[in-house]
Design an enzyme around this catalytic site. Structure first.
Site, PDB file in Angstrom:
ATOM      1  N   THR A 127       0.858  -1.186   0.000  1.00  8.12           N
ATOM      2  CA  THR A 127       0.000   0.000   0.000  1.00  8.12           C
ATOM      3  C   THR A 127       0.891   1.231   0.000  1.00  8.12           C
ATOM      4  OG1 THR A 127      -1.733  -1.184   1.190  1.00  8.12           O
ATOM      5  CG2 THR A 127      -1.821   1.229   1.224  1.00  8.12           C
ATOM      6  N   GLU A 155      -7.498  -9.497   7.104  1.00 10.36           N
ATOM      7  CA  GLU A 155      -6.847 -10.416   8.029  1.00 10.36           C
ATOM      8  C   GLU A 155      -7.893 -11.376   8.585  1.00 10.36           C
ATOM      9  OE1 GLU A 155      -3.874  -9.065  10.782  1.00 10.36           O
ATOM     10  OE2 GLU A 155      -3.754  -7.132   9.783  1.00 10.36           O
ATOM     11  N   CYS A 169      -4.062  -1.715   8.708  1.00 16.00           N
ATOM     12  CA  CYS A 169      -4.527  -1.068   7.471  1.00 16.00           C
ATOM     13  C   CYS A 169      -5.310   0.212   7.713  1.00 16.00           C
ATOM     14  CB  CYS A 169      -5.374  -2.051   6.662  1.00 16.00           C
ATOM     15  SG  CYS A 169      -4.446  -3.456   6.021  1.00 16.00           S
TER      16      CYS A 169
END
Length: 444
Positions: A121, A158, A266
């Protein structure tokens, strides 16, 4: 195809194993020799359901291998995935030093045309920086070798990453090169058997898509959490509100479950990075800043409910904690609401007995050692042991074993029959009927 994946963390290992499962020959590269040796022995560094079996079977079949030598891995490959970490800097921006280090290393060893794919990312414009780094090294070598840089962001959850990779909602590929498009289209063809999932777009478009997706999901969570606080203030049951708005097809039910805040590697990182990207172009990201602020505040809601019920001095109290990971089906405790709550409880003098089905070893690594040494925090063997003699249960992570517990056994074990439900797992009426005092997030 022969593929090289640089980085054996969460993204890199899942990517490599899943590509190998589809018949490709994959070499995963990492500078951490200890990690590589452990992977060769079948020891997986992360908890992810199904990943250990996937790695083991593909290593056994010879489709997946691990090395610390990028040059050797590149010899038979023409597609290189960069899947290294982009940790947040002090200002919230993504740190690209590892991405660019890999780019320079690729430039030192490439011999023929290749496609370099950013899987990490990364902020908008990173592909340009990767290309510049490779060009710089090639110039030092006195060579002019053609290559393309593409963006192929991951959208893995996840706890279900393997399933997400094998059956993706969409595959985003950002490139301006037809040659790169064809190579990546061929690579992803097995994932499109049922229907076409691949969306081609510009490199910068793809880079922004990843951040926008995570920011949108984080926004939904922060929105419903804010509504839950209003429900608390007005005596409204947020569960009825959630079902009422979720039934609108324009809104839907996904990501509108109130709780004690989101965590992980994230959403927090990506929202902050997007805020920082906005600042770099003098844009005031009012919505994103509010999303982040609401989430940070939400992580303190449970402690506020505890002190409202018990007072600010908790030195005479013991709490049972169910859940340490930031979400179920992972051992990841990065920015977990449980850690925030533990700091507050122990800081106020309380003792805590905690249990998590998977994250116990991680907790021992990341939480302060003195908590264990001075007896402020005890990690127990099962969820009911965490209730022995406690003044209240605090549910922080909605693991499946916590959803339908034995309330009679709980009541017998606890000193006081009080539940603070940080994920709204229980129906208040049912819990109260069982003889418990109940406090959820916006529940009545």
């Amino acid at each position: 195809m022969h593929i090289t994946v640089v980085g054996t963390g969460y993204v890199g290992l899942v990517t490599g194993a899943c590509f190998a499962e589809m018949g490709n020959t994959v070499t995963c590269v990492d500078v951490d020799r200890n990690k590589i040796e452990r992977l060769k022995q079948g020891i997986i560094p992360i908890y992810e359901p199904g990943l250990d079996d996937l790695v083991e079977s593909n290593v056994r079949e010879g489709r997946l291998q691990f090395t610390t030598e990028l040059a050797a891995a590149m010899a038979d490959s023409s597609v290189y995935f960069i899947a290294v970490g982009t940790p947040p800097g002090e200002d919230g921006s993504a740190d690209l030093q590892y991405v660019l280090a890999v780019a320079r290393e690729i430039g030192r060893h490439m011999q023929d045309y290749c496609v370099v794919v950013d899987k990490s990312t990364v902020p908008v414009g990173t592909a340009d920086k990767v290309a510049a780094a490779i060009h710089e090294v090639l110039a030092e070598r006195g060579l002019s070798i053609p290559f393309d840089v593409a963006s192929n962001p991951e959208f893995l959850k996840e706890g279900s990453a393997v399933a997400d990779f094998m059956r993706p909602d969409r595959i985003i590929i950002g490139t301006e090169s037809e040659r790169a498009s064809e190579m990546l289209r061929e690579l992803y063809a097995p994932f499109n058997r049922n229907h076409e999932r691949t969306l081609f777009m510009g490199v910068r478009d793809a880079e922004m898509t990843k951040y926008a997706a995570n920011a949108m999901l984080a926004t939904k969570i922060s929105f419903i959490n804010e509504i839950s606080r209003l429900c608390d203030a007005f005596g409204v049951d947020v569960e009825n509100v959630r079902r009422g708005i979720g039934s609108d097809s324009r809104i839907g039910y996904s990501f509108i479950y109130p709780g004690c805040g989101y965590g992980g590697s994230c959403f927090p990182k990506d929202v902050r990075a997007l805020i920082r990207m906005a600042e770099e172009v003098d844009f005031d990201s009012m919505v994103l800043r509010s999303v982040h602020s609401r989430n940070e505040a939400q992580k303190h809601v449970l402690f506020g409910k505890i002190t409202e019920r018990f007072g600010s001095d908790l030195s005479h109290l013991t709490f049972g904690l169910w859940g340490l990971a930031f979400k179920p089906e992972t051992d990841d405790m990065r920015e977990a609401p449980a850690e925030v709550l533990l700091h507050e409880l122990i800081g106020a003098g309380a003792k805590v007995k905690a249990y998590d089905p998977v994250a116990m070893d991680m907790a021992r690594k990341v939480l302060p050692a003195d908590w264990f040494e001075n007896g402020r925090l005890t990690l127990v063997k099962n969820q009911y042991e965490a209730l022995a003699g406690v003044d209240a249960l605090v549910l922080v992570t909605e693991w499946k074993p916590f959803r339908h517990p034995d309330f009679n056994a709980m009541k017998r074990a606890m000193k006081q029959a009080i539940i603070l439900d940080g994920r709204n797992q229980y129906e208040p009426a049912m819990v109260k009927k069982a003889g418990f005092e109940y406090n959820g997030i916006g529940r009545r």
